[in-house]
Design a protein around this motif. Structure first.
Motif, PDB file in Angstrom:
ATOM      1  N   ALA A 172       8.451  -4.390  11.289  1.00 53.45           N
ATOM      2  CA  ALA A 172       8.476  -3.761   9.967  1.00 53.45           C
ATOM      3  C   ALA A 172       9.908  -3.455   9.534  1.00 53.45           C
ATOM      4  O   ALA A 172      10.289  -3.696   8.384  1.00 53.45           O
ATOM      5  N   VAL A 173      10.727  -2.946  10.468  1.00 54.93           N
ATOM      6  CA  VAL A 173      12.114  -2.620  10.117  1.00 54.93           C
ATOM      7  C   VAL A 173      12.955  -3.882   9.968  1.00 54.93           C
ATOM      8  O   VAL A 173      13.720  -4.043   9.018  1.00 54.93           O
ATOM      9  N   VAL A 174      12.799  -4.810  10.904  1.00 55.70           N
ATOM     10  CA  VAL A 174      13.614  -6.034  10.887  1.00 55.70           C
ATOM     11  C   VAL A 174      13.363  -6.850   9.615  1.00 55.70           C
ATOM     12  O   VAL A 174      14.284  -7.463   9.069  1.00 55.70           O
ATOM     13  N   THR A 175      12.120  -6.861   9.115  1.00 57.26           N
ATOM     14  CA  THR A 175      11.806  -7.623   7.901  1.00 57.26           C
ATOM     15  C   THR A 175      11.997  -6.803   6.628  1.00 57.26           C
ATOM     16  O   THR A 175      11.691  -7.285   5.526  1.00 57.26           O
ATOM     17  N   GLY A 176      12.503  -5.586   6.749  1.00 57.50           N
ATOM     18  CA  GLY A 176      12.803  -4.781   5.571  1.00 57.50           C
ATOM     19  C   GLY A 176      11.632  -4.048   4.964  1.00 57.50           C
ATOM     20  O   GLY A 176      11.734  -3.534   3.845  1.00 57.50           O
ATOM     21  N   HIS A 177      10.519  -3.936   5.678  1.00 56.24           N
ATOM     22  CA  HIS A 177       9.348  -3.210   5.161  1.00 56.24           C
ATOM     23  C   HIS A 177       9.432  -1.750   5.619  1.00 56.24           C
ATOM     24  O   HIS A 177       8.606  -1.270   6.399  1.00 56.24           O
ATOM     25  N   GLU A 189       0.829  -1.206   0.000  1.00 49.70           N
ATOM     26  CA  GLU A 189       0.000   0.000   0.000  1.00 49.70           C
ATOM     27  C   GLU A 189       0.864   1.257   0.000  1.00 49.70           C
ATOM     28  O   GLU A 189       0.502   2.272  -0.599  1.00 49.70           O
ATOM     29  N   ALA A 190       2.029   1.181   0.663  1.00 42.32           N
ATOM     30  CA  ALA A 190       2.929   2.336   0.684  1.00 42.32           C
ATOM     31  C   ALA A 190       3.473   2.630  -0.705  1.00 42.32           C
ATOM     32  O   ALA A 190       3.651   3.786  -1.082  1.00 42.32           O
ATOM     33  N   VAL A 191       3.732   1.578  -1.485  1.00 39.51           N
ATOM     34  CA  VAL A 191       4.197   1.762  -2.860  1.00 39.51           C
ATOM     35  C   VAL A 191       3.134   2.482  -3.682  1.00 39.51           C
ATOM     36  O   VAL A 191       3.444   3.296  -4.552  1.00 39.51           O
ATOM     37  N   LYS A 192       1.870   2.190  -3.400  1.00 43.01           N
ATOM     38  CA  LYS A 192       0.764   2.861  -4.096  1.00 43.01           C
ATOM     39  C   LYS A 192       0.529   4.274  -3.567  1.00 43.01           C
ATOM     40  O   LYS A 192      -0.327   4.996  -4.085  1.00 43.01           O
ATOM     41  N   ALA A 193       1.259   4.643  -2.501  1.00 44.94           N
ATOM     42  CA  ALA A 193       1.072   5.948  -1.852  1.00 44.94           C
ATOM     43  C   ALA A 193      -0.336   6.104  -1.295  1.00 44.94           C
ATOM     44  O   ALA A 193      -0.933   7.181  -1.331  1.00 44.94           O
ATOM     45  N   SER A 194      -0.883   4.984  -0.800  1.00 40.13           N
ATOM     46  CA  SER A 194      -2.216   5.023  -0.193  1.00 40.13           C
ATOM     47  C   SER A 194      -2.076   4.974   1.325  1.00 40.13           C
ATOM     48  O   SER A 194      -1.497   4.043   1.872  1.00 40.13           O
ATOM     49  N   GLY A 195      -2.593   5.996   2.004  1.00 43.32           N
ATOM     50  CA  GLY A 195      -2.467   6.049   3.456  1.00 43.32           C
ATOM     51  C   GLY A 195      -3.665   5.480   4.200  1.00 43.32           C
ATOM     52  O   GLY A 195      -3.676   5.475   5.435  1.00 43.32           O
ATOM     53  N   ASP A 213       5.425   5.060   6.725  1.00 42.70           N
ATOM     54  CA  ASP A 213       4.021   5.475   6.691  1.00 42.70           C
ATOM     55  C   ASP A 213       3.408   5.466   8.089  1.00 42.70           C
ATOM     56  O   ASP A 213       2.605   6.340   8.439  1.00 42.70           O
ATOM     57  N   CYS A 214       3.781   4.459   8.899  1.00 42.48           N
ATOM     58  CA  CYS A 214       3.281   4.394  10.276  1.00 42.48           C
ATOM     59  C   CYS A 214       3.730   5.613  11.076  1.00 42.48           C
ATOM     60  O   CYS A 214       2.940   6.237  11.789  1.00 42.48           O
ATOM     61  N   LEU A 215       5.016   5.954  10.948  1.00 46.25           N
ATOM     62  CA  LEU A 215       5.531   7.116  11.680  1.00 46.25           C
ATOM     63  C   LEU A 215       4.875   8.404  11.190  1.00 46.25           C
ATOM     64  O   LEU A 215       4.548   9.285  12.004  1.00 46.25           O
ATOM     65  N   ALA A 216       4.682   8.519   9.873  1.00 47.28           N
ATOM     66  CA  ALA A 216       4.054   9.731   9.328  1.00 47.28           C
ATOM     67  C   ALA A 216       2.628   9.882   9.848  1.00 47.28           C
ATOM     68  O   ALA A 216       2.194  10.995  10.184  1.00 47.28           O
ATOM     69  N   GLU A 217       1.901   8.762   9.941  1.00 50.93           N
ATOM     70  CA  GLU A 217       0.524   8.816  10.424  1.00 50.93           C
ATOM     71  C   GLU A 217       0.479   9.117  11.919  1.00 50.93           C
ATOM     72  O   GLU A 217      -0.340   9.918  12.383  1.00 50.93           O
ATOM     73  N   LEU A 218       1.360   8.470  12.683  1.00 49.81           N
ATOM     74  CA  LEU A 218       1.367   8.693  14.132  1.00 49.81           C
ATOM     75  C   LEU A 218       1.808  10.111  14.484  1.00 49.81           C
ATOM     76  O   LEU A 218       1.277  10.721  15.414  1.00 49.81           O
ATOM     77  N   ALA A 219       2.807  10.620  13.754  1.00 48.96           N
ATOM     78  CA  ALA A 219       3.347  11.958  14.062  1.00 48.96           C
ATOM     79  C   ALA A 219       2.577  13.067  13.357  1.00 48.96           C
ATOM     80  O   ALA A 219       2.831  14.243  13.624  1.00 48.96           O
ATOM     81  N   GLN A 220       1.649  12.658  12.440  1.00 47.52           N
ATOM     82  CA  GLN A 220       0.928  13.647  11.636  1.00 47.52           C
ATOM     83  C   GLN A 220       1.923  14.571  10.941  1.00 47.52           C
ATOM     84  O   GLN A 220       1.791  15.803  10.938  1.00 47.52           O
ATOM     85  N   ALA A 221       2.928  13.916  10.317  1.00 43.54           N
ATOM     86  CA  ALA A 221       3.989  14.650   9.622  1.00 43.54           C
ATOM     87  C   ALA A 221       3.965  14.288   8.145  1.00 43.54           C
ATOM     88  O   ALA A 221       3.484  13.213   7.770  1.00 43.54           O
ATOM     89  N   PRO A 222       4.485  15.175   7.276  1.00 39.09           N
ATOM     90  CA  PRO A 222       4.529  14.867   5.838  1.00 39.09           C
ATOM     91  C   PRO A 222       5.352  13.604   5.568  1.00 39.09           C
ATOM     92  O   PRO A 222       6.401  13.398   6.176  1.00 39.09           O
ATOM     93  N   ARG A 223       4.858  12.803   4.665  1.00 39.06           N
ATOM     94  CA  ARG A 223       5.512  11.528   4.349  1.00 39.06           C
ATOM     95  C   ARG A 223       6.946  11.755   3.836  1.00 39.06           C
ATOM     96  O   ARG A 223       7.870  11.035   4.208  1.00 39.06           O
ATOM     97  N   ALA A 224       7.128  12.742   2.977  1.00 40.56           N
ATOM     98  CA  ALA A 224       8.454  13.005   2.401  1.00 40.56           C
ATOM     99  C   ALA A 224       9.462  13.391   3.482  1.00 40.56           C
ATOM    100  O   ALA A 224      10.632  12.979   3.443  1.00 40.56           O
ATOM    101  N   LYS A 225       8.999  14.167   4.473  1.00 41.44           N
ATOM    102  CA  LYS A 225       9.896  14.576   5.549  1.00 41.44           C
ATOM    103  C   LYS A 225      10.313  13.375   6.395  1.00 41.44           C
ATOM    104  O   LYS A 225      11.479  13.254   6.799  1.00 41.44           O
ATOM    105  N   VAL A 226       9.392  12.473   6.666  1.00 41.69           N
ATOM    106  CA  VAL A 226       9.704  11.268   7.444  1.00 41.69           C
ATOM    107  C   VAL A 226      10.710  10.412   6.697  1.00 41.69           C
ATOM    108  O   VAL A 226      11.678   9.902   7.280  1.00 41.69           O
ATOM    109  N   PHE A 227      10.523  10.249   5.389  1.00 42.36           N
ATOM    110  CA  PHE A 227      11.468   9.472   4.588  1.00 42.36           C
ATOM    111  C   PHE A 227      12.867  10.080   4.658  1.00 42.36           C
ATOM    112  O   PHE A 227      13.867   9.357   4.782  1.00 42.36           O
TER     113      PHE A 227
END
Length: 399
Positions: free
Chosen positions: A256-261, A230-236, A267-281
Protein backbone atom coordinates in the motif's frame (compact mmCIF):
# COMPACT_ATOMS: atom_id res chain seq x y z
CA UNK A 1 -55.41 18.35 -44.94
CA UNK A 2 -57.75 15.38 -45.29
CA UNK A 3 -61.44 16.24 -45.56
CA UNK A 4 -63.86 14.55 -43.17
CA UNK A 5 -65.63 12.59 -45.93
CA UNK A 6 -62.29 11.41 -47.25
CA UNK A 7 -61.31 10.30 -43.73
CA UNK A 8 -64.61 8.38 -43.39
CA UNK A 9 -63.96 6.74 -46.73
CA UNK A 10 -60.46 5.68 -45.64
CA UNK A 11 -61.62 4.38 -42.25
CA UNK A 12 -64.37 2.25 -43.84
CA UNK A 13 -62.28 1.00 -46.76
CA UNK A 14 -61.93 -2.77 -47.25
CA UNK A 15 -58.22 -2.16 -47.85
CA UNK A 16 -56.25 -2.53 -44.57
CA UNK A 17 -53.59 -0.13 -45.90
CA UNK A 18 -56.15 2.66 -46.24
CA UNK A 19 -57.70 1.93 -42.86
CA UNK A 20 -54.19 1.98 -41.37
CA UNK A 21 -53.65 5.45 -42.88
CA UNK A 22 -56.90 6.61 -41.28
CA UNK A 23 -55.84 5.17 -37.88
CA UNK A 24 -52.48 6.91 -38.07
CA UNK A 25 -54.10 10.21 -39.05
CA UNK A 26 -56.54 9.89 -36.13
CA UNK A 27 -53.67 9.37 -33.70
CA UNK A 28 -51.75 12.41 -34.97
CA UNK A 29 -54.91 14.55 -35.01
CA UNK A 30 -55.72 13.60 -31.42
CA UNK A 31 -52.22 14.42 -30.16
CA UNK A 32 -52.08 17.76 -31.98
CA UNK A 33 -55.68 18.85 -31.42
CA UNK A 34 -56.24 22.38 -30.12
CA UNK A 35 -59.96 22.84 -30.91
CA UNK A 36 -63.22 22.32 -29.02
CA UNK A 37 -63.64 19.49 -26.52
CA UNK A 38 -66.32 17.77 -28.56
CA UNK A 39 -63.87 17.40 -31.47
CA UNK A 40 -61.33 15.91 -29.06
CA UNK A 41 -63.99 13.46 -27.84
CA UNK A 42 -64.83 12.48 -31.43
CA UNK A 43 -61.16 11.83 -32.18
CA UNK A 44 -60.84 9.75 -29.01
CA UNK A 45 -63.89 7.70 -30.06
CA UNK A 46 -62.32 7.04 -33.47
CA UNK A 47 -59.14 5.76 -31.76
CA UNK A 48 -61.24 3.37 -29.69
CA UNK A 49 -62.93 2.15 -32.87
CA UNK A 50 -59.62 1.31 -34.54
CA UNK A 51 -58.69 -0.93 -31.60
CA UNK A 52 -61.33 -3.40 -32.80
CA UNK A 53 -60.08 -3.49 -36.37
CA UNK A 54 -59.35 -7.12 -37.39
CA UNK A 55 -56.12 -6.16 -39.20
CA UNK A 56 -52.85 -6.07 -37.27
CA UNK A 57 -51.60 -3.50 -39.78
CA UNK A 58 -54.32 -1.06 -38.78
CA UNK A 59 -53.74 -1.47 -35.05
CA UNK A 60 -49.99 -1.19 -35.62
CA UNK A 61 -50.50 2.08 -37.52
CA UNK A 62 -52.53 3.38 -34.58
CA UNK A 63 -49.78 2.33 -32.14
CA UNK A 64 -47.09 3.94 -34.29
CA UNK A 65 -48.93 7.25 -34.16
CA UNK A 66 -49.23 7.20 -30.34
CA UNK A 67 -46.09 5.31 -29.43
CA UNK A 68 -43.66 8.08 -28.43
CA UNK A 69 -46.08 10.58 -26.91
CA UNK A 70 -46.64 11.05 -23.20
CA UNK A 71 -50.03 12.58 -24.10
CA UNK A 72 -51.37 9.34 -25.63
CA UNK A 73 -54.55 8.09 -23.88
CA UNK A 74 -53.67 5.48 -21.24
CA UNK A 75 -56.64 3.18 -22.04
CA UNK A 76 -55.56 3.02 -25.69
CA UNK A 77 -51.93 2.30 -24.81
CA UNK A 78 -52.92 -0.39 -22.28
CA UNK A 79 -55.14 -2.04 -24.88
CA UNK A 80 -52.27 -2.00 -27.40
CA UNK A 81 -49.96 -3.40 -24.72
CA UNK A 82 -52.03 -6.60 -24.76
CA UNK A 83 -52.31 -6.73 -28.52
CA UNK A 84 -50.25 -8.94 -30.85
CA UNK A 85 -46.57 -9.48 -30.08
CA UNK A 86 -45.20 -7.03 -32.64
CA UNK A 87 -47.38 -4.22 -31.28
CA UNK A 88 -46.90 -5.15 -27.64
CA UNK A 89 -43.09 -5.17 -27.97
CA UNK A 90 -43.10 -1.70 -29.49
CA UNK A 91 -45.37 -0.34 -26.75
CA UNK A 92 -43.25 -1.93 -24.04
CA UNK A 93 -40.06 -0.43 -25.46
CA UNK A 94 -41.16 3.09 -26.40
CA UNK A 95 -44.34 4.29 -24.71
CA UNK A 96 -43.63 6.83 -21.94
CA UNK A 97 -47.24 6.46 -20.75
CA UNK A 98 -46.48 3.13 -19.08
CA UNK A 99 -45.35 3.24 -15.47
CA UNK A 100 -43.78 0.61 -13.20
CA UNK A 101 -47.20 -0.45 -11.90
CA UNK A 102 -48.22 -1.34 -15.47
CA UNK A 103 -45.12 -3.46 -16.02
CA UNK A 104 -44.39 -5.13 -12.69
CA UNK A 105 -47.34 -7.50 -12.96
CA UNK A 106 -46.21 -8.62 -16.42
CA UNK A 107 -42.55 -9.31 -15.62
CA UNK A 108 -43.14 -12.83 -14.28
CA UNK A 109 -44.99 -14.00 -17.38
CA UNK A 110 -43.28 -12.18 -20.29
CA UNK A 111 -40.95 -14.10 -22.58
CA UNK A 112 -37.38 -13.01 -23.35
CA UNK A 113 -38.14 -10.80 -26.42
CA UNK A 114 -40.68 -8.84 -24.35
CA UNK A 115 -38.24 -8.46 -21.45
CA UNK A 116 -35.55 -7.28 -23.87
CA UNK A 117 -37.99 -4.62 -25.08
CA UNK A 118 -38.40 -3.34 -21.50
CA UNK A 119 -34.61 -3.38 -21.05
CA UNK A 120 -34.36 -0.93 -23.95
CA UNK A 121 -36.77 1.64 -22.53
CA UNK A 122 -35.35 5.14 -22.13
CA UNK A 123 -35.58 4.87 -18.36
CA UNK A 124 -35.75 1.72 -16.26
CA UNK A 125 -36.21 2.03 -12.51
CA UNK A 126 -34.12 0.07 -10.05
CA UNK A 127 -37.26 -1.75 -8.87
CA UNK A 128 -38.16 -2.83 -12.40
CA UNK A 129 -34.59 -3.88 -13.16
CA UNK A 130 -34.41 -5.98 -9.99
CA UNK A 131 -37.65 -7.74 -10.90
CA UNK A 132 -36.31 -8.60 -14.37
CA UNK A 133 -32.96 -9.80 -13.00
CA UNK A 134 -34.92 -12.07 -10.65
CA UNK A 135 -36.08 -13.97 -13.75
CA UNK A 136 -32.52 -15.42 -13.90
CA UNK A 137 -32.22 -14.87 -17.64
CA UNK A 138 -28.54 -14.35 -18.49
CA UNK A 139 -29.07 -12.04 -21.48
CA UNK A 140 -31.56 -9.86 -19.60
CA UNK A 141 -29.26 -9.58 -16.58
CA UNK A 142 -26.27 -8.69 -18.74
CA UNK A 143 -28.15 -5.98 -20.64
CA UNK A 144 -29.35 -4.37 -17.42
CA UNK A 145 -25.90 -4.48 -15.84
CA UNK A 146 -24.45 -2.69 -18.85
CA UNK A 147 -26.90 0.18 -18.28
CA UNK A 148 -24.81 1.89 -15.62
CA UNK A 149 -27.38 4.67 -15.14
CA UNK A 150 -29.74 2.17 -13.47
CA UNK A 151 -29.01 2.30 -9.73
CA UNK A 152 -29.03 -1.30 -8.53
CA UNK A 153 -28.87 -2.09 -4.82
CA UNK A 154 -25.60 -3.13 -3.17
CA UNK A 155 -27.17 -6.41 -2.07
CA UNK A 156 -28.21 -7.28 -5.61
CA UNK A 157 -24.79 -6.41 -7.03
CA UNK A 158 -23.07 -8.54 -4.37
CA UNK A 159 -25.34 -11.49 -5.17
CA UNK A 160 -24.62 -11.16 -8.89
CA UNK A 161 -20.88 -10.99 -8.24
CA UNK A 162 -21.07 -14.11 -6.08
CA UNK A 163 -23.38 -16.17 -8.29
CA UNK A 164 -22.39 -15.04 -11.79
CA UNK A 165 -18.83 -13.84 -11.22
CA UNK A 166 -17.44 -16.85 -13.07
CA UNK A 167 -18.93 -15.50 -16.32
CA UNK A 168 -16.47 -13.15 -18.01
CA UNK A 169 -19.23 -11.00 -19.60
CA UNK A 170 -20.91 -10.44 -16.25
CA UNK A 171 -17.56 -9.74 -14.57
CA UNK A 172 -16.78 -7.07 -17.13
CA UNK A 173 -20.20 -5.45 -16.82
CA UNK A 174 -20.01 -5.43 -13.02
CA UNK A 175 -16.46 -4.08 -12.88
CA UNK A 176 -17.46 -1.25 -15.23
CA UNK A 177 -20.07 -0.03 -12.73
CA UNK A 178 -18.96 2.73 -10.38
CA UNK A 179 -21.64 1.70 -7.83
CA UNK A 180 -20.25 -1.82 -7.37
CA UNK A 181 -19.53 -2.37 -3.64
CA UNK A 182 -15.84 -2.61 -2.77
CA UNK A 183 -16.03 -6.15 -1.37
CA UNK A 184 -17.80 -7.37 -4.54
CA UNK A 185 -15.17 -5.65 -6.70
CA UNK A 186 -12.39 -7.40 -4.75
CA UNK A 187 -14.17 -10.75 -5.17
CA UNK A 188 -14.33 -10.22 -8.94
CA UNK A 189 -10.64 -9.28 -9.05
CA UNK A 190 -9.90 -12.62 -7.38
CA UNK A 191 -12.03 -14.37 -10.02
CA UNK A 192 -10.12 -12.55 -12.77
CA UNK A 193 -6.83 -13.64 -11.20
CA UNK A 194 -7.98 -17.26 -11.14
CA UNK A 195 -9.16 -17.04 -14.75
CA UNK A 196 -5.83 -15.60 -15.90
CA UNK A 197 -3.95 -18.25 -14.00
CA UNK A 198 -5.87 -20.94 -15.86
CA UNK A 199 -5.76 -19.33 -19.32
CA UNK A 200 -3.53 -21.24 -21.75
CA UNK A 201 -2.25 -18.13 -23.49
CA UNK A 202 -1.12 -16.64 -20.15
CA UNK A 203 0.40 -19.87 -18.84
CA UNK A 204 2.30 -20.28 -22.08
CA UNK A 205 3.75 -16.75 -21.97
CA UNK A 206 5.24 -16.80 -18.45
CA UNK A 207 7.02 -19.35 -16.33
CA UNK A 208 4.79 -20.59 -13.47
CA UNK A 209 6.86 -18.92 -10.75
CA UNK A 210 6.94 -15.56 -12.49
CA UNK A 211 3.26 -15.79 -13.38
CA UNK A 212 2.44 -16.36 -9.72
CA UNK A 213 4.46 -13.28 -8.73
CA UNK A 214 2.85 -11.10 -11.39
CA UNK A 215 -0.69 -12.15 -10.47
CA UNK A 216 -0.06 -11.80 -6.75
CA UNK A 217 1.39 -8.33 -7.28
CA UNK A 218 -1.60 -7.34 -9.44
CA UNK A 219 -4.06 -8.67 -6.86
CA UNK A 220 -2.32 -6.72 -4.07
CA UNK A 221 -2.38 -3.56 -6.18
CA UNK A 222 -6.10 -4.01 -6.88
CA UNK A 223 -6.83 -4.60 -3.18
CA UNK A 224 -4.97 -1.39 -2.26
CA UNK A 225 -6.47 0.66 -5.12
CA UNK A 226 -10.01 -0.34 -4.12
CA UNK A 227 -9.18 0.54 -0.54
CA UNK A 228 -7.82 3.93 -1.62
CA UNK A 229 -11.07 4.77 -3.38
CA UNK A 230 -13.10 3.70 -0.34
CA UNK A 231 -10.81 5.80 1.87
CA UNK A 232 -11.60 8.87 -0.24
CA UNK A 233 -15.29 8.19 0.44
CA UNK A 234 -14.44 7.93 4.16
CA UNK A 235 -16.02 4.48 4.24
CA UNK A 236 -14.44 2.10 6.74
CA UNK A 237 -16.56 -0.95 5.87
CA UNK A 238 -14.09 -2.27 3.28
CA UNK A 239 -11.08 -2.21 5.61
CA UNK A 240 -13.14 -3.66 8.45
CA UNK A 241 -14.11 -6.56 6.20
CA UNK A 242 -10.44 -7.12 5.26
CA UNK A 243 -9.40 -7.15 8.92
CA UNK A 244 -12.18 -9.56 9.91
CA UNK A 245 -11.24 -11.92 7.06
CA UNK A 246 -7.53 -11.67 8.01
CA UNK A 247 -6.57 -10.17 4.64
CA UNK A 248 -4.34 -7.45 6.11
CA UNK A 249 -0.76 -8.66 6.47
CA UNK A 250 2.77 -7.28 6.26
CA UNK A 251 2.90 -7.64 2.48
CA UNK A 252 -0.36 -5.73 1.96
CA UNK A 253 0.76 -2.90 4.27
CA UNK A 254 4.12 -2.59 2.52
CA UNK A 255 2.51 -2.71 -0.92
CA UNK A 256 0.00 0.00 0.00
CA UNK A 257 2.81 2.44 0.86
CA UNK A 258 5.14 1.45 -1.98
CA UNK A 259 2.36 1.94 -4.58
CA UNK A 260 1.32 5.28 -3.07
CA UNK A 261 -2.03 4.18 -1.62
CA UNK A 262 -1.33 5.98 1.64
CA UNK A 263 -4.96 6.70 2.55
CA UNK A 264 -5.73 2.98 2.42
CA UNK A 265 -2.61 2.34 4.52
CA UNK A 266 -3.81 4.89 7.08
CA UNK A 267 -7.28 3.31 7.20
CA UNK A 268 -5.71 -0.12 7.81
CA UNK A 269 -3.66 1.22 10.72
CA UNK A 270 -6.68 3.05 12.17
CA UNK A 271 -8.76 -0.13 12.03
CA UNK A 272 -6.03 -2.36 13.46
CA UNK A 273 -5.12 0.09 16.25
CA UNK A 274 -8.75 1.08 16.88
CA UNK A 275 -7.57 4.68 16.73
CA UNK A 276 -9.24 7.80 15.28
CA UNK A 277 -8.58 8.17 11.57
CA UNK A 278 -7.55 11.84 11.88
CA UNK A 279 -4.98 11.01 14.55
CA UNK A 280 -3.43 8.27 12.39
CA UNK A 281 -3.19 10.66 9.44
CA UNK A 282 -1.45 13.26 11.62
CA UNK A 283 1.09 10.72 12.90
CA UNK A 284 1.86 9.45 9.39
CA UNK A 285 2.26 12.97 8.08
CA UNK A 286 4.47 14.44 10.78
CA UNK A 287 4.84 12.06 13.75
CA UNK A 288 8.25 11.14 15.14
CA UNK A 289 9.69 7.66 14.75
CA UNK A 290 8.90 6.68 18.38
CA UNK A 291 5.30 7.86 17.83
CA UNK A 292 5.05 5.79 14.66
CA UNK A 293 6.42 2.76 16.48
CA UNK A 294 3.86 3.22 19.24
CA UNK A 295 1.03 3.36 16.69
CA UNK A 296 2.29 0.25 14.91
CA UNK A 297 2.65 -1.55 18.24
CA UNK A 298 -1.06 -0.89 18.89
CA UNK A 299 -1.73 -2.57 15.56
CA UNK A 300 -0.25 -5.80 16.94
CA UNK A 301 2.82 -5.82 14.64
CA UNK A 302 6.12 -7.37 15.71
CA UNK A 303 9.11 -5.20 16.49
CA UNK A 304 11.03 -5.92 13.27
CA UNK A 305 7.99 -5.20 11.10
CA UNK A 306 7.27 -2.04 13.10
CA UNK A 307 10.76 -0.71 12.50
CA UNK A 308 10.59 -1.52 8.79
CA UNK A 309 7.21 0.18 8.30
CA UNK A 310 8.35 3.23 10.30
CA UNK A 311 11.38 3.58 8.00
CA UNK A 312 9.17 3.20 4.96
CA UNK A 313 6.82 5.95 6.17
CA UNK A 314 9.77 8.30 6.71
CA UNK A 315 11.05 7.59 3.19
CA UNK A 316 7.54 8.06 1.75
CA UNK A 317 7.29 11.55 3.23
CA UNK A 318 10.14 12.72 1.01
CA UNK A 319 9.25 10.79 -2.18
CA UNK A 320 6.40 10.64 -4.68
CA UNK A 321 5.67 6.92 -4.53
CA UNK A 322 2.32 7.20 -6.28
CA UNK A 323 3.65 8.19 -9.72
CA UNK A 324 7.46 8.02 -9.70
CA UNK A 325 8.79 4.50 -10.41
CA UNK A 326 12.39 5.68 -9.88
CA UNK A 327 11.50 6.97 -6.40
CA UNK A 328 9.85 3.64 -5.55
CA UNK A 329 12.91 1.77 -6.77
CA UNK A 330 15.18 3.96 -4.65
CA UNK A 331 13.10 3.46 -1.49
CA UNK A 332 12.79 -0.32 -1.94
CA UNK A 333 16.52 -0.65 -2.66
CA UNK A 334 17.41 1.43 0.39
CA UNK A 335 15.17 -0.64 2.68
CA UNK A 336 16.54 -3.91 1.30
CA UNK A 337 20.14 -2.85 1.83
CA UNK A 338 19.41 -1.59 5.34
CA UNK A 339 17.87 -4.95 6.29
CA UNK A 340 20.86 -6.87 4.92
CA UNK A 341 23.39 -4.66 6.74
CA UNK A 342 21.42 -4.49 9.99
CA UNK A 343 21.08 -8.28 10.25
CA UNK A 344 24.45 -9.23 8.70
CA UNK A 345 22.70 -10.99 5.83
CA UNK A 346 20.68 -13.28 8.14
CA UNK A 347 17.09 -12.05 7.88
CA UNK A 348 14.94 -12.91 10.96
CA UNK A 349 11.89 -15.14 10.51
CA UNK A 350 9.48 -12.30 11.28
CA UNK A 351 10.91 -10.27 8.38
CA UNK A 352 11.19 -13.04 5.77
CA UNK A 353 7.84 -12.19 4.18
CA UNK A 354 8.69 -8.48 4.05
CA UNK A 355 12.19 -9.15 2.67
CA UNK A 356 10.80 -11.46 -0.03
CA UNK A 357 8.32 -8.78 -1.03
CA UNK A 358 11.00 -6.08 -1.20
CA UNK A 359 13.23 -8.35 -3.31
CA UNK A 360 10.40 -9.00 -5.77
CA UNK A 361 9.56 -5.31 -6.02
CA UNK A 362 13.21 -4.43 -6.50
CA UNK A 363 13.29 -6.38 -9.76
CA UNK A 364 9.92 -5.07 -10.99
CA UNK A 365 10.68 -1.46 -10.13
CA UNK A 366 14.20 -1.64 -11.56
CA UNK A 367 12.68 -2.58 -14.92
CA UNK A 368 10.11 0.22 -14.75
CA UNK A 369 12.71 2.79 -13.72
CA UNK A 370 15.08 1.65 -16.50
CA UNK A 371 12.34 2.04 -19.11
CA UNK A 372 11.70 5.58 -17.92
CA UNK A 373 15.40 6.50 -17.99
CA UNK A 374 15.93 5.09 -21.49
CA UNK A 375 12.85 6.81 -22.94
CA UNK A 376 13.89 10.13 -21.37
CA UNK A 377 17.42 9.70 -22.72
CA UNK A 378 16.15 8.87 -26.19
CA UNK A 379 13.94 11.97 -26.32
CA UNK A 380 16.74 14.29 -25.08
CA UNK A 381 19.70 12.84 -27.00
CA UNK A 382 20.94 15.11 -29.81
CA UNK A 383 23.59 12.81 -31.27
CA UNK A 384 24.02 9.05 -31.72
CA UNK A 385 25.37 7.16 -28.73
CA UNK A 386 29.08 6.37 -29.14
CA UNK A 387 29.58 2.62 -28.81
CA UNK A 388 32.94 0.82 -28.80
CA UNK A 389 34.04 -0.93 -32.00
CA UNK A 390 33.51 -4.70 -31.81
CA UNK A 391 36.27 -7.05 -32.81
CA UNK A 392 34.94 -8.88 -35.89
CA UNK A 393 36.26 -12.15 -34.50
CA UNK A 394 33.93 -11.78 -31.50
CA UNK A 395 30.83 -11.05 -33.56
CA UNK A 396 28.17 -13.72 -33.21
CA UNK A 397 26.93 -15.45 -36.38
CA UNK A 398 23.37 -14.75 -37.47
CA UNK A 399 20.84 -17.17 -36.07
Amino acid sequence: MVAYQEFVSLSQSPDSEERGSAAHLSALAYLNHVGPADEQAALYASLIGFLDDPSVKVRAALAYGLLHSSEAPRPIILALLHDSAVISRAVLQYSPVLIDADLMGLIKTLDQPMLLAICQRTTVSARLAAAMIARNDFQITLRLLKRTEIALSDTLLRDLATNLGEQSDVRGALLARSDLPADARLLLVQRVTEALKGARIVKGALAPERLGRVLRDGADTALAAIGEREAVKASGAYVSCLVVSDRINTRVLLHAVVTGHVMFFADCLAELAQAPRAKVFALLESGSRPSLNALLARCGLREGVRNLLARLVLYARASDLADDAAARHYVVTALTEELIVEHDGVIPDELEEAFAYLSEQNIVLARKAARGVMSAFASDATSPMALPDMDPRLALPAA
